[in-house]
Design a protein around this motif. Structure first.
Motif, PDB file in Angstrom:
ATOM      1  N   ASP A   1       0.811  -1.213   0.000  1.00 14.41           N
ATOM      2  CA  ASP A   1       0.000   0.000   0.000  1.00 14.41           C
ATOM      3  C   ASP A   1       0.849   1.270   0.000  1.00 14.41           C
ATOM      4  O   ASP A   1       0.324   2.376   0.137  1.00 14.41           O
ATOM      5  N   SER A   2       2.156   1.122  -0.174  1.00 18.00           N
ATOM      6  CA  SER A   2       3.058   2.266  -0.114  1.00 18.00           C
ATOM      7  C   SER A   2       3.006   3.078  -1.403  1.00 18.00           C
ATOM      8  O   SER A   2       2.762   2.556  -2.491  1.00 18.00           O
ATOM      9  N   TYR A   3       3.251   4.371  -1.265  1.00 18.25           N
ATOM     10  CA  TYR A   3       3.377   5.243  -2.428  1.00 18.25           C
ATOM     11  C   TYR A   3       4.768   5.134  -3.059  1.00 18.25           C
ATOM     12  O   TYR A   3       5.047   5.806  -4.044  1.00 18.25           O
TER      13      TYR A   3
ATOM     14  N   TYR B   1      18.066  11.999  -8.699  1.00 22.86           N
ATOM     15  CA  TYR B   1      17.025  11.022  -9.023  1.00 22.86           C
ATOM     16  C   TYR B   1      16.686  10.142  -7.828  1.00 22.86           C
ATOM     17  O   TYR B   1      15.581   9.609  -7.731  1.00 22.86           O
ATOM     18  N   LEU B   2      17.621   9.986  -6.899  1.00 25.59           N
ATOM     19  CA  LEU B   2      17.373   9.183  -5.701  1.00 25.59           C
ATOM     20  C   LEU B   2      16.159   9.684  -4.915  1.00 25.59           C
ATOM     21  O   LEU B   2      15.539   8.917  -4.170  1.00 25.59           O
ATOM     22  N   LEU B   3      15.824  10.956  -5.061  1.00 29.79           N
ATOM     23  CA  LEU B   3      14.691  11.525  -4.325  1.00 29.79           C
ATOM     24  C   LEU B   3      13.381  10.800  -4.651  1.00 29.79           C
ATOM     25  O   LEU B   3      12.464  10.788  -3.828  1.00 29.79           O
ATOM     26  N   PHE B   4      13.288  10.200  -5.839  1.00 28.51           N
ATOM     27  CA  PHE B   4      12.065   9.477  -6.195  1.00 28.51           C
ATOM     28  C   PHE B   4      11.846   8.256  -5.311  1.00 28.51           C
ATOM     29  O   PHE B   4      10.718   7.786  -5.175  1.00 28.51           O
ATOM     30  N   GLY B   5      12.905   7.724  -4.728  1.00 26.68           N
ATOM     31  CA  GLY B   5      12.767   6.541  -3.884  1.00 26.68           C
ATOM     32  C   GLY B   5      12.841   6.823  -2.404  1.00 26.68           C
ATOM     33  O   GLY B   5      12.869   5.895  -1.596  1.00 26.68           O
ATOM     34  N   LEU B   6      12.857   8.103  -2.026  1.00 35.53           N
ATOM     35  CA  LEU B   6      12.977   8.492  -0.626  1.00 35.53           C
ATOM     36  C   LEU B   6      11.684   9.144  -0.132  1.00 35.53           C
ATOM     37  O   LEU B   6      10.956   9.765  -0.921  1.00 35.53           O
ATOM     38  N   PRO B   7      11.401   9.027   1.155  1.00 33.85           N
ATOM     39  CA  PRO B   7      10.117   9.519   1.681  1.00 33.85           C
ATOM     40  C   PRO B   7      10.081  11.032   1.867  1.00 33.85           C
ATOM     41  O   PRO B   7      10.061  11.554   2.983  1.00 33.85           O
ATOM     42  N   ILE B   8      10.060  11.750   0.731  1.00 34.41           N
ATOM     43  CA  ILE B   8       9.994  13.214   0.802  1.00 34.41           C
ATOM     44  C   ILE B   8       8.653  13.754   0.305  1.00 34.41           C
ATOM     45  O   ILE B   8       8.449  14.967   0.264  1.00 34.41           O
ATOM     46  N   TRP B   9       7.748  12.857  -0.070  1.00 34.23           N
ATOM     47  CA  TRP B   9       6.533  13.282  -0.776  1.00 34.23           C
ATOM     48  C   TRP B   9       5.304  13.356   0.129  1.00 34.23           C
ATOM     49  O   TRP B   9       4.181  13.398  -0.363  1.00 34.23           O
TER      50      TRP B   9
ATOM     51  N   SER C   1      -6.531   6.516  -5.727  1.00 35.18           N
ATOM     52  CA  SER C   1      -6.598   7.908  -6.181  1.00 35.18           C
ATOM     53  C   SER C   1      -5.794   8.141  -7.452  1.00 35.18           C
ATOM     54  O   SER C   1      -6.080   9.067  -8.211  1.00 35.18           O
ATOM     55  N   GLY C   2      -4.795   7.331  -7.687  1.00 37.83           N
ATOM     56  CA  GLY C   2      -3.929   7.505  -8.850  1.00 37.83           C
ATOM     57  C   GLY C   2      -2.617   8.190  -8.534  1.00 37.83           C
ATOM     58  O   GLY C   2      -1.733   8.270  -9.396  1.00 37.83           O
ATOM     59  N   LEU C   3      -2.459   8.678  -7.288  1.00 41.04           N
ATOM     60  CA  LEU C   3      -1.218   9.379  -6.940  1.00 41.04           C
ATOM     61  C   LEU C   3      -0.022   8.431  -6.920  1.00 41.04           C
ATOM     62  O   LEU C   3       1.088   8.812  -7.314  1.00 41.04           O
ATOM     63  N   LYS C   4      -0.234   7.199  -6.473  1.00 39.11           N
ATOM     64  CA  LYS C   4       0.847   6.207  -6.517  1.00 39.11           C
ATOM     65  C   LYS C   4       1.336   6.022  -7.950  1.00 39.11           C
ATOM     66  O   LYS C   4       2.541   5.946  -8.211  1.00 39.11           O
ATOM     67  N   LEU C   5       0.389   5.956  -8.877  1.00 35.64           N
ATOM     68  CA  LEU C   5       0.725   5.775 -10.282  1.00 35.64           C
ATOM     69  C   LEU C   5       1.478   6.992 -10.815  1.00 35.64           C
ATOM     70  O   LEU C   5       2.470   6.853 -11.538  1.00 35.64           O
ATOM     71  N   ILE C   6       1.036   8.190 -10.439  1.00 30.98           N
ATOM     72  CA  ILE C   6       1.688   9.417 -10.911  1.00 30.98           C
ATOM     73  C   ILE C   6       3.129   9.497 -10.415  1.00 30.98           C
ATOM     74  O   ILE C   6       4.042   9.843 -11.174  1.00 30.98           O
ATOM     75  N   LEU C   7       3.349   9.160  -9.143  1.00 32.78           N
ATOM     76  CA  LEU C   7       4.712   9.196  -8.605  1.00 32.78           C
ATOM     77  C   LEU C   7       5.618   8.191  -9.320  1.00 32.78           C
ATOM     78  O   LEU C   7       6.758   8.500  -9.664  1.00 32.78           O
ATOM     79  N   ALA C   8       5.094   6.985  -9.547  1.00 30.11           N
ATOM     80  CA  ALA C   8       5.894   5.956 -10.216  1.00 30.11           C
ATOM     81  C   ALA C   8       6.217   6.341 -11.657  1.00 30.11           C
ATOM     82  O   ALA C   8       7.367   6.225 -12.103  1.00 30.11           O
ATOM     83  N   ILE C   9       5.216   6.833 -12.375  1.00 32.49           N
ATOM     84  CA  ILE C   9       5.436   7.182 -13.781  1.00 32.49           C
ATOM     85  C   ILE C   9       6.306   8.428 -13.910  1.00 32.49           C
ATOM     86  O   ILE C   9       7.096   8.546 -14.842  1.00 32.49           O
ATOM     87  N   SER C  10       6.178   9.359 -12.966  1.00 30.85           N
ATOM     88  CA  SER C  10       7.071  10.526 -12.974  1.00 30.85           C
ATOM     89  C   SER C  10       8.527  10.082 -12.850  1.00 30.85           C
ATOM     90  O   SER C  10       9.421  10.638 -13.510  1.00 30.85           O
ATOM     91  N   ALA C  11       8.763   9.070 -12.014  1.00 32.72           N
ATOM     92  CA  ALA C  11      10.115   8.536 -11.872  1.00 32.72           C
ATOM     93  C   ALA C  11      10.600   7.919 -13.187  1.00 32.72           C
ATOM     94  O   ALA C  11      11.751   8.124 -13.589  1.00 32.72           O
ATOM     95  N   PHE C  12       9.731   7.192 -13.867  1.00 33.84           N
ATOM     96  CA  PHE C  12      10.109   6.584 -15.135  1.00 33.84           C
ATOM     97  C   PHE C  12      10.381   7.655 -16.201  1.00 33.84           C
ATOM     98  O   PHE C  12      11.308   7.525 -17.012  1.00 33.84           O
ATOM     99  N   ILE C  13       9.561   8.717 -16.214  1.00 33.72           N
ATOM    100  CA  ILE C  13       9.755   9.780 -17.196  1.00 33.72           C
ATOM    101  C   ILE C  13      11.081  10.498 -16.954  1.00 33.72           C
ATOM    102  O   ILE C  13      11.805  10.842 -17.897  1.00 33.72           O
TER     103      ILE C  13
END
Length: 304
Positions: free
Chosen positions: A66-68, A154-162, A214-226
């Motif tokens: 269930d993590s973002y 880029y490491l920020l995408f995998g750290l709990p800053i969001w 909500s789709g926010l998990k998806l947005i964070l993941a895809i933002s990382a891929f982009i």
């Protein structure tokens, strides 16, 4: 035979290259003799000590269903790949440490050591990345700092800053996703009914669009891929901006489609089937978004 290129501050990291007549152990011994590598190991140990309370939480954060941050495991792998892909250009960069960088690095490490006794994960995450950048500056110099700044950030995408982003946008996206899936279900003739702002009733199935949907998990993941695509595709600046601008609409559309499909499966095959599809369709959504945006990236000039 491997060679060690000299510069003003001693051997450079090009000594890491080995010839066919040298064993891996010999190469490692040669590496250990390089002052920059010795200093790097000492700094790495300091980072591990000061940031261990943060680093030790990352596996649990990344593997919680269930993590973002379920994409987090891929982040260090992507960083390693990007650095490896740039290895030839990096080999030409001289190692010339900047000793004055030790002052802010030491101060930041002390702050991190103190802050590690609190639960300020976002603050610690930003300090962690800042300390990595300062470490590169201190050990290898400004040119290495510039060369490695993008993959390190880029490491920020995998750290709990969001956390603040999650708190601010989860509910609005939850409502948008509900309305999007409702429109799709009505378009295909399922005759949905809005029970409330996040609940859709079908003939034989009720869709409750909860916070995880909500789709926010998806947005964070895809933002990382982009961001990964942008680092490796070398597109024009306007194309990079367009890619990031497309992330939210593409993710909202795919997430709405996913919710609608859960409704169709649940209505046609029963509640159990709907819940099972819900549990696994998140991975499918990421794949679909990845493929769509990958095709767009190729259309903008990426030639992998």
């Amino acid at each position: 035979m491997s060679t060690i290129a000299e510069n003003g501050n001693g051997p450079s990291l090009t000594a890491a290259q080995s010839g066919s007549d040298r064993s891996v152990m010999q190469v490692l011994v040669d590496l250990a003799k390089i002052p920059a590598v010795q200093l790097g190991l000492a700094v790495l140990a300091s980072l591990m000590v000061c940031f261990w309370p943060l680093i030790s939480t990352l596996p649990g954060l990344w593997f919680d269903k269930d993590s973002y941050y379920s994409h987090g495991l891929l982040v260090p792998i992507i960083v390693g790949y990007v650095i490896y892909a740039r290895r030839e250009s990096l080999a030409a960069v001289p190692v010339k440490g900047f000793n004055a960088a030790f002052v802010p690095l030491g101060a930041f490490l002390y702050i991190a050591w103190v802050a590690s006794r609190t639960s300020q994960a976002s603050f610690l995450s930003m300090l962690f990345v800042a300390c990595i950048l300062l470490s590169i500056w201190f050990i290898a110099g400004g040119k290495w700092l510039v060369a490695l700044s993008a993959p390190v950030l880029y490491l920020l995408f995998g750290l709990p800053i969001w956390a603040s982003t999650i708190d601010a946008y989860t509910n609005p996206l939850q409502l948008i996703s509900t309305r999007t899936s409702f429109a799709m279900l009505r378009l295909i003739g399922m005759n949905p009914i809005h029970v409330d702002s996040t609940t859709i009733q079908l003939n034989q199935f009720s869709l409750d669009v909860g916070i995880p949907c909500s789709g926010l998990k998806l947005i964070l993941a895809i933002s990382a891929f982009i961001a990964f695509f942008i680092m490796i595709a070398k597109l024009k600046p306007w194309a990079n901006v367009l890619l990031f601008a497309l992330v939210i609409p593409v993710c909202i559309f795919v997430n709405g489609l996913r919710i609608a499909m859960i409704g169709v499966v649940g209505n046609q095959f029963g509640e159990s089937a709907g819940h099972q599809f819900h549990d696994y369709s998140g991975y499918l959504s990421i794949l679909v978004c990845f493929v769509i945006l990958g095709k767009i990236t190729k259309g903008l000039g990426w030639n992998p």
